[in-house]
Scaffold this motif. Structure first.
Motif, short mmCIF file in Angstrom:
data_model
loop_
_atom_site.label_atom_id
_atom_site.label_comp_id
_atom_site.label_asym_id
_atom_site.label_seq_id
_atom_site.Cartn_x
_atom_site.Cartn_y
_atom_site.Cartn_z
N LEU A 1 -6.78 5.13 -5.73
CA LEU A 1 -6.23 5.96 -4.73
C LEU A 1 -4.70 5.96 -4.77
CD1 LEU A 1 -7.12 7.37 -1.88
CD2 LEU A 1 -6.39 5.04 -0.70
N ASP B 1 -3.66 8.66 1.55
CA ASP B 1 -5.12 7.94 1.12
C ASP B 1 -6.22 8.80 1.22
OD1 ASP B 1 -3.79 5.35 1.71
OD2 ASP B 1 -4.17 5.50 3.97
N ASP C 1 -1.00 6.43 -4.03
CA ASP C 1 -0.03 5.99 -2.77
C ASP C 1 0.97 7.01 -2.49
OD1 ASP C 1 1.19 4.33 -0.89
OD2 ASP C 1 2.37 3.28 -2.24
#
Length: 546
Positions: free
Chosen positions: A354, A340, A356
């Protein structure tokens, strides 16, 4: 936690930024092909170079760069090396029990000719294993079988890597195509169907290339009927399945059709000369002098049962039902300074995304576990004692220690390339080629598979970029994604991960540079072929897009 976003153009000049991003890849090529360093040494040095470039040139925080390398190394251990260790262990049990000799003779009962054995094992049976298991399993098993039949290890490894090009795009149960559909919002069926209008051309060429590598043009002249039967039966089944059924089964149907067609041909036709490990012998003389044990169907089934069990287990492990059943056993570990905290940004994606980044661990659900269970059950089927099995497993670990190290190092380098944005920079430079983008589109997939060892990951990484670039240029996004997955298959044979697997299966650990140099020219040839084909489909043979 410090949040960081990619910068794909740190020098305000995309071409210069791309050249800097290429430094780790160029270094790796030189280390293997030029200096002929061992795989784990080349991988370790390249990983350090990639960290330096990521930090100094692309502004990646030091802790994130090092953690990216650690994540890649861990992924190399689990699940990749877990699969290889389990596969080689199963093969050793077969050899230790003496049943592999029965497998060898069962293949010889179909054909004594090495050129036809390659078509049967590495091309057809390998595609079946790719469709059922993937993750390097077909290369590991088929290369080991070829060595057992008397092939030189280097040729066995290279032939299996090259043969694996044809089925890689559909992977295990169509997963690469399904992922391409998920990340782009395009129809997975349409992407698979378009891929099925590209790959059959390759499938027609691969059998001839395999024979040429083994025996030159003279070999092609002697066994061209087998090459035609293998290529046409495989390619036709691939095309029909992809265009009228779906992307999940082309490898299964094509491999089954190819195996059956070759077996039928071998019942009614024999080449004039038989190619054996000792040299060529006239067919009539070889048949007269050949002595081999009479094998019952039961004996052959007993010998092949570990590999049949492996196929069944891996297929079960790949089903949605089983994955859902063991989903509660998934362990997801957050990685310090990575999880994150890294954003992929425009123009690689439409909006800031974002990444993963977690380490996934499921001791039961991994393919390697399915293979290990197959091996443990096979101990009893093959009547191998527990003591002998333990010794075989220890031998496997000793033989593969440097192969595992190589895989970990090169995946560390690949993860740094991806998480730092360097691979994105290289993708953008290819996407900036305008009307020539269809030619370079397969090279984008080629790059993705070279870096990650996976067509699935390559599609996830570059699928959206392929689609958005196609829309900007007025091209067909489905065709560009098909080109990404088809071109990715040509990068599989030089992926450091694949090279390490092939070397581990054939006893070539430490000679990765030789295998890399052997396959590189064929990899570039196939990528170029797909580039030309995609250009023609985009601007000339547009009827193929309907």
């Amino acid at each position: 936690m410090q949040v960081w976003s990619h910068n794909y153009n740190p020098f305000d000049n995309l071409w210069l930024s791309a050249f800097v991003a290429l430094i780790p890849i160029i270094f790796f090529f030189i280390a293997l092909a030029g200096f002929r360093l061992k795989g784990h040494v080349a991988g370790a040095l390249t990983m350090m170079v990639s960290i330096a470039v990521a930090v100094i040139a692309f502004g990646m925080p030091v802790n994130k760069a090092f953690m990216s390398a650690i994540h890649g190394f861990l992924y190399g251990l689990w699940p990749i090396s877990w699969i290889i260790i389990s596969t080689v262990f199963l093969y050793k049990l077969s050899v230790k029990s003496g049943k592999f000799e029965v497998i060898r003779h069962s293949i010889l009962s179909i054909t004594n000719d090495m050129r036809l054995q390659v078509l049967l094992i590495s091309f057809s049976f390998g595609a079946f294993l790719e469709g059922a298991a993937g993750f390097g399993t077909p290369v590991a098993i088929c290369a080991a079988i070829l060595v057992g039949l008397g092939f030189k290890p280097l040729y066995a490894a290279a032939l299996c890597l090259i043969a694996n090009t044809a089925p890689v795009a559909y992977g295990a149960l169509g997963v690469p195509i399904l992922v391409a559909g998920q990340v782009t919002g395009l129809s997975a069926f349409e992407i698979g169907a378009m891929t099925g209008r590209q790959l059959p051309i390759l499938s027609l060429l691969v059998p001839f290339l395999l024979i040429f590598i083994l025996d030159g043009f003279k070999g092609i002249k002697e066994v061209w009927p087998a090459a035609i039967v293998a290529g046409i039966s495989f390619g036709l089944a691939q095309y029909i399945t992809a265009n009228f059924i779906g992307p999940e089964l082309p490898n299964i149907t094509a491999s089954f059709t190819g195996i059956v067609s070759l077996i039928i041909l071998c019942r009614f036709w024999t080449p004039k000369n038989i190619m054996t490990p000792e040299g060529k012998v006239a067919a009539k003389d070889y048949v007269v002098s050949l002595t081999k044990p009479s094998l019952s169907v039961t004996a052959q089934f007993h010998a092949w049962s570990p590999f049949l069990l492996l196929t069944l287990m891996v297929t079960l492990w790949s089903t949605d039902f089983f994955k859902e059943l063991i989903s509660s056993m998934n362990f997801v570990l957050n990685l310090p300074s990575l999880t994150d905290s890294i954003y992929r940004v425009a123009p690689l994606v439409n909006e800031n995304t974002l990444i993963d980044i977690v380490f996934k661990f499921n001791p039961i659900g991994e393919t390697g576990t399915a293979i290990l269970i197959s091996a443990l059950v096979s101990m009893f089927i093959l009547r191998v004692s527990i003591l002998d099995a333990i010794k075989a497993y220890i031998d496997t670990l000793k033989e593969l220690q440097f192969a595992v190290l190589s895989i970990g190092m090169v995946l560390g380098f690949a993860f740094v390339m991806n998480y730092s944005g360097m691979s994105g920079t290289l993708a953008l430079i290819l996407a900036s080629t305008g009307i020539f983008f269809p030619f370079f589109s397969p090279f984008l997939g080629w790059l993705g598979v070279f870096l990650t060892g996976s067509d699935t990951t390559s599609n996830a990484l570059f699928g959206s970029l392929q689609a958005s670039t196609a829309n900007q240029l007025g091209l067909d996004p489905v065709l560009m994604n098909a080109a990404n997955t088809s071109g990715g298959g040509s990068g599989k044979m030089i992926s450091p991960q694949s090279i390490a697997i092939a070397c581990a299966a054939t006893g070539l650990v430490g000679r990765e540079s030789e295998l890399f140099r052997f396959t590189l020219k064929y990899s570039l040839f196939f990528a170029t072929l797909f580039g030309i084909l995609t250009m023609l489909q985009s601007y000339v043979f547009t009827w193929m897009l309907i």
